[in-house]
Write an enzyme that holds these catalytic residues in place. Structure first.
Site, PDB file in Angstrom:
ATOM      1  N   SER A  84       0.848  -1.181   0.000  1.00 52.28           N
ATOM      2  CA  SER A  84       0.000   0.000   0.000  1.00 52.28           C
ATOM      3  C   SER A  84       0.892   1.243   0.000  1.00 52.28           C
ATOM      4  O   SER A  84       2.119   1.153   0.096  1.00 52.28           O
ATOM      5  CB  SER A  84      -0.862  -0.086   1.267  1.00 52.28           C
ATOM      6  OG  SER A  84      -0.928   1.119   1.949  1.00 52.28           O
ATOM      7  N   TYR A 117       0.082  -0.046  10.601  1.00 54.52           N
ATOM      8  CA  TYR A 117      -0.236  -0.691   9.319  1.00 54.52           C
ATOM      9  C   TYR A 117       0.853  -0.397   8.280  1.00 54.52           C
ATOM     10  O   TYR A 117       1.318  -1.305   7.573  1.00 54.52           O
ATOM     11  CB  TYR A 117      -1.608  -0.209   8.837  1.00 54.52           C
ATOM     12  CG  TYR A 117      -1.985  -0.654   7.445  1.00 54.52           C
ATOM     13  CD1 TYR A 117      -2.217  -1.996   7.154  1.00 54.52           C
ATOM     14  CD2 TYR A 117      -2.120   0.275   6.402  1.00 54.52           C
ATOM     15  CE1 TYR A 117      -2.574  -2.402   5.865  1.00 54.52           C
ATOM     16  CE2 TYR A 117      -2.472  -0.124   5.122  1.00 54.52           C
ATOM     17  CZ  TYR A 117      -2.693  -1.452   4.861  1.00 54.52           C
ATOM     18  OH  TYR A 117      -3.037  -1.858   3.583  1.00 54.52           O
TER      19      TYR A 117
END
Ligand SMILES: NC(=O)c1ccc[n+]([C@@H]2O[C@H](COP(=O)([O-])OP(=O)(O)OC[C@H]3O[C@@H](n4cnc5c(N)ncnc54)[C@H](O)[C@@H]3O)[C@@H](O)[C@H]2O)c1
Length: 289
Positions: free
Chosen positions: A145, A168
């Site tokens: 990501s 994350y």
């Protein structure tokens, strides 16, 4: 002799079309599995259904393994005999990673490590049996990501140093690093794709902004924008993203990181208006904290 060669050619052809999609019952997985089937691949899905739904794959001719990427034995079984893995299974949310960083770390780092270790073992097994189809062994596409880039300002490019600002982002960065390290240390054919902000069918359960705005319209009757809405994202349609994943699966390029997005910044206020007009809704756009 000729028959044997033909058999080998046949088995290599069918094996080269055998793909494991971890997290295949989720948003991107449900779209990717359909594309792979359309392209003639055999598909196995490994998913623990923590956020994904079995129903999103109903009626599709796939093998479904209900299991966790943290369970090494299950991962070994899922990887056995495959030619390619698209590793989507993850803890996917920044807020959830803030609530429970350890869980985020386990799933995204140790889960990825399990996949890589299983692939390394499978390559060795295939080599022992001299039936390795691709000279480079299993192909592994890792879903990352923009979160590893964190503090960097747009545009998101591969040459910027990662500066994650959430657990994350940190766990995805570690996943990327392990994929590259397994390529460097054992020659695993890994490639890392950093997805932009993905939207499209099967995303109803997602916390991402496009899905949220559509939910806002149907549940609250108004679209709530966080803050002033001047923040921007790079949105990519899931069909385009899945085509990029397919290209990465077919390519021999390995040990590299690619951003997969459109290169276009969209302001969240503009997105809210787009969602409103696309859905034919007359609801108000309001601003929250
Ligand atoms: N959707 C986006 O905009 C976006 C952006 C960047 C990166 N990504 C990455 O793409 C991948 C797929 O994301 P998504 O949007 O489809 O999310 P999703 O939550 O819809 O799908 C994730 C899937 O993984 C499964 N899963 C989670 N933990 C698991 C575990 N321990 N074992 C087995 N299965 C497990 C879930 O049940 C779900 O089906 C993720 O790796 C995510 O980080 C997504």
């Amino acid at each position: 002799m000729r028959k044997k060669n033909e058999q080998r050619r046949h088995s290599s052809k069918s094996r080269s079309r055998s793909i494991l999609v971890t997290g295949g019952a989720g948003f991107i997985g449900a779209n990717l599995v359909r594309l792979l089937l359309k392209e003639g691949y055999g598909v196995t899905v490994l998913d623990n259904l923590s956020t994904g739904k079995r129903e999103s794959l109903t009626g599709l001719p796939i093998e479904f393994i209900l299991g966790d990427i943290l369970d090494r034995r299950t991962v070994d079984r899922a990887v056995r005999g495959k030619d390619g893995i698209v590793h989507l299974a993850a803890q996917t949310g920044v807020p959830a990673s803030l609530r429970d960083p350890r869980k985020d770390c386990e799933v995204n780092i140790l889960g990825t490590l399990n996949i890589l270790e299983a692939c390394r073992a499978e390559n060795a097994r295939a080599e022992r049996q001299t039936r390795n189809v691709h000279k480079d062994g299993l192909r592994i596409v890792f879903a990352s990501s923009n979160a590893p880039l964190g503090r960097q300002s747009p545009p998101a490019t591969e040459d910027k140093a990662p500066l994650p600002i959430s657990p994350y982002g940190a766990s995805k960065l570690a996943g990327e690093a392990y994929c590259l390290a397994y390529q460097g240390s054992w020659g695993l054919s890994t490639v890392v794709l950093r997805f932009g902000n993905v939207y499209g069918p099967f995303s109803g359960h997602k916390g991402s902004v496009v899905a949220k705005f559509f939910r806002d319209i149907s549940s609250e009757g108004k679209i709530v924008v966080d803050g002033d809405g001047q923040q921007t994202r790079d949105f990519i349609y899931v069909g385009d993203l899945c085509r990029a994943v397919l290209l990465a699966l077919k390519s021999n390029v390995c040990g590299e990181v690619f951003q997969v997005a459109t290169g276009t910044e969209t302001k969240i206020t503009h997105l809210a208006e787009l969602v409103k007009s696309t859905s034919g809704s007359k609801t108000a756009v309001t601003h929250g904290p």
